[in-house]
Design a protein around this motif. Structure first.
Motif, short mmCIF file in Angstrom:
data_model
loop_
_atom_site.label_atom_id
_atom_site.label_comp_id
_atom_site.label_asym_id
_atom_site.label_seq_id
_atom_site.Cartn_x
_atom_site.Cartn_y
_atom_site.Cartn_z
N HIS A 102 0.83 -1.21 0.00
CA HIS A 102 0.00 0.00 0.00
C HIS A 102 0.87 1.26 0.00
CE1 HIS A 102 -2.93 3.01 1.08
NE2 HIS A 102 -2.35 3.22 2.24
N HIS A 213 -8.45 7.78 3.16
CA HIS A 213 -8.00 8.11 1.80
C HIS A 213 -9.14 8.79 1.05
CE1 HIS A 213 -3.92 6.34 1.17
NE2 HIS A 213 -4.24 5.76 2.33
N HIS A 242 -3.37 10.03 8.97
CA HIS A 242 -2.83 9.16 7.94
C HIS A 242 -2.06 9.93 6.86
CE1 HIS A 242 -2.68 5.15 6.35
NE2 HIS A 242 -3.21 5.50 5.20
N HIS A 246 1.66 9.01 5.78
CA HIS A 246 2.19 8.80 4.43
C HIS A 246 3.37 9.73 4.15
CE1 HIS A 246 -0.05 5.67 2.30
NE2 HIS A 246 -1.04 5.96 3.13
ZN LIG Z 1 -2.73 4.81 3.40
#
Ligand SMILES: [Zn+2]
Ligand SMILES: [Zn+2]
Length: 292
Positions: A102, A213, A242, A246
């Protein structure tokens, strides 16, 4: 669910059916609350199992095994991996391999659980009911193969879950026998402590892939759709920050400003003080460029 391949449609793996049956079955089992009733003891068991296994996923599977964002001794690593395994989200090597994929392919067509390229349902849980989910043989987790205890957890993962179900039930039976004032039963502890807790933990983890996301703020230009989401930040013990994650995937801390509650990080800081973990990695530049 079948993916077409050159040469004709691919047969659906039997594992896809097994996972689908278990996932539906676990949700149906939660309806058992209407039959077994409520007690604060059962509720406390559900919360305790949510916290222990949730932190097993966030601190163990994710921040330790997948990203190596801090150091832990073999026994401590095993405890983390065991707590993560008990969350019924797959064995550690499988989970880690998918998660690293991912990060490598975030929101591209190769990202098996991107809401951008695969849709919301697929990103949330549908991806685990596809052949692709079982084509992952753990190549991305080769570095963890040097730990035979993790390979054992992966290999006997299904047996571990069956043992967990049995032990939770027996724990409830023992409570009702020795502490009858608590007004609980083996089945009540099983439904609340295992099934309700597991399904709740599932969806908080799955929302990191789907909600985080899709909805939230993007303070960092990560080039993907990852977001910071307060609700998931709280529910998933800090994993909802998140977009931060990332941007700084190696950081043991995901909530990077004071109000971004990151329970996992504070647990790690506590364990660090106890001498159980060390070398917590942090981003050099730990503040967002604009308000999150
Ligand atoms: Zn992610
Ligand atoms: Zn990650």
């Amino acid at each position: 669910m079948n993916e077409s391949v050159v040469g004709g449609p691919e047969r659906t793996s039997p594992q896809v059916y097994v996972v689908a049956i278990f996932m539906v079955g676990f949700h149906i089992a939660c309806l058992g609350v209407f039959f077994v009733g409520f007690s604060w003891t059962a509720f406390a068991c559900a919360v305790a199992m949510y916290v222990i296994r949730g932190l097993g996923i966030t601190g163990g599977y994710h921040r330790l095994l997948a990203h190596r964002s801090f150091k832990a001794s073999r026994p401590v690593q095993l405890m983390f991996a065991l707590a993560g395994s008990l969350a019924v989200q797959g064995g550690p090597l499988w989970w880690v391999a998918h998660h690293r994929s991912h990060h490598r392919d975030t929101d591209s067509v190769n990202d098996i659980h991107s809401p951008v390229t695969k849709g919301f349902w697929q990103s949330h849980m549908g991806w685990m009911m596809t052949n692709e989910a079982f084509n992952e043989k753990g190549a991305n987790a080769r570095d963890l193969h040097k730990f035979p205890e993790l390979k054992l957890l992966q290999r006997y993962y299904a047996w571990l879950i069956f043992a967990e179900i049995l032990l939770v039930y027996l724990f409830g039976v023992a409570l009702s026998y020795f502490f009858s004032d608590l007004g609980t039963t083996g089945l009540q502890i099983l439904v609340w402590g295992f099934f309700v807790s597991t399904v709740f933990t599932w969806h908080t983890t799955f929302m990191v892939n789907s909600v985080c996301h899709t909805w939230g703020s993007r303070p960092y230009p990560t080039g993907d759709a990852s977001t910071n989401n307060l609700l998931i930040g709280v529910l998933a013990f800090g994993e909802g920050w998140h977009n931060n994650h990332h941007m700084f995937p190696l950081s043991s801390r995901h909530g990077l400003v004071w109000w971004q509650l990151d329970i996992t990080y504070w647990m790690l800081r506590g364990l660090e003080k106890l001498g159980l973990v060390s070398d917590l990695k942090l981003p050099k530049f730990a503040r967002p460029t604009e308000s999150a």
